[in-house]
Design a protein around this motif. Structure first.
Motif, PDB file in Angstrom:
ATOM      1  N   HIS A   7       0.831  -1.206   0.000  1.00  0.00           N
ATOM      2  CA  HIS A   7       0.000   0.000   0.000  1.00  0.00           C
ATOM      3  C   HIS A   7       0.866   1.256   0.000  1.00  0.00           C
ATOM      4  N   GLU A  31     -12.004  -0.711   2.640  1.00  0.00           N
ATOM      5  CA  GLU A  31     -12.038  -2.148   2.930  1.00  0.00           C
ATOM      6  C   GLU A  31     -11.853  -2.425   4.411  1.00  0.00           C
ATOM      7  N   SER A  45      -8.015   1.701   5.248  1.00  0.00           N
ATOM      8  CA  SER A  45      -7.420   1.064   4.082  1.00  0.00           C
ATOM      9  C   SER A  45      -8.442   1.118   2.949  1.00  0.00           C
ATOM     10  N   GLN A  47      -9.389   0.348  -1.120  1.00  0.00           N
ATOM     11  CA  GLN A  47      -9.063  -0.335  -2.370  1.00  0.00           C
ATOM     12  C   GLN A  47      -9.216   0.632  -3.529  1.00  0.00           C
ATOM     13  N   SER A  51      -5.288  -2.207  -6.309  1.00  0.00           N
ATOM     14  CA  SER A  51      -4.253  -1.734  -5.394  1.00  0.00           C
ATOM     15  C   SER A  51      -4.873  -1.176  -4.118  1.00  0.00           C
ATOM     16  N   ARG A  52      -4.036  -0.611  -3.260  1.00  0.00           N
ATOM     17  CA  ARG A  52      -4.491  -0.198  -1.943  1.00  0.00           C
ATOM     18  C   ARG A  52      -3.777   1.080  -1.516  1.00  0.00           C
ATOM     19  N   GLU A  54      -3.573   3.697   2.057  1.00  0.00           N
ATOM     20  CA  GLU A  54      -3.888   3.696   3.486  1.00  0.00           C
ATOM     21  C   GLU A  54      -3.871   5.142   3.968  1.00  0.00           C
TER      22      GLU A  54
END
Lengths: 132, 132
Positions: A7, A31, A45, A47, A51-52, A54
């Protein structure tokens, strides 16, 4: 060896407003949302496609992210790399003389094992290693 | 809507030294290296497992990355999100009142179409949109 970018960590001053901003800008969806007292943050977090990112909002000014915000303002905070075996990676980095912030894994978001590498070792980038 | 984080952009002062540092730290490998005169950088795209980081070394102090380094030092510079249709995304962002740095796509690394969104629109994060 890193498996992927797990992330991108972003320091924010208003978690709800930032979530809405990234939803609108990128179609990002939450998420997971959690207060990590140990790190002094409320984190979300998100999405973004596959990908991610934070989002990190400090619990107070004397936390690491609170100090970061006071010094640099909101924005990119760290990048996290996923590894398969965190204790083995930390041992390898130590053997290579890499300066670590966390000598041993600690608990991060999702209950993952995490450890931070000192920005001195990475040309000014705060790097986190994560193992699921 | 973004498909994924295409890459994380990092400002560096010595491209060769940084490539070696990320090879050693993460097992990163160079997939592409190119001077982008239009952006005033020599850039290297590195694969980190299934993800990508982009190292940006300025061609001079009066370039955007040169000014960034003078102000903030080396470190995280931007995050790039892949989209399917860049002109359509820019049109959507404009309609939403999002402040853009690039009103129309320009040429980026790999010959991809890219456009930057103003950090004002993203809580201090310099965001790039990329279409392959």
């Amino acid at each position: 060896m890193a498996l992927n970018v797990h992330h991108v960590g972003i320091a924010v001053t208003d978690l709800d407003a930032s979530i809405e901003s990234y939803r609108s800008l990128l179609g990002a969806t939450v998420e997971h949302r959690e207060t990590v007292e140990d790190q002094g943050v409320e984190a979300a977090s998100l999405q973004v496609g596959t990908s991610r990112i934070e989002l990190l909002c400090p619990l107070g000014p004397d936390t690491p992210v609170g100090k970061f915000l006071a010094k640099r303002g909101p924005g990119l905070h760290h990048v996290a790399f996923e590894v398969a075996d965190l204790p083995a990676e930390l041992e390898r980095l130590r053997a290579d003389g890499v300066q670590l912030i966390d000598e041993t894994p600690r608990r991060g978001l999702f209950g993952h094992q995490v450890a931070f590498v000192h920005p001195e070792a990475t040309g000014g980038v705060l790097a986190e290693f994560v193992a699921r």
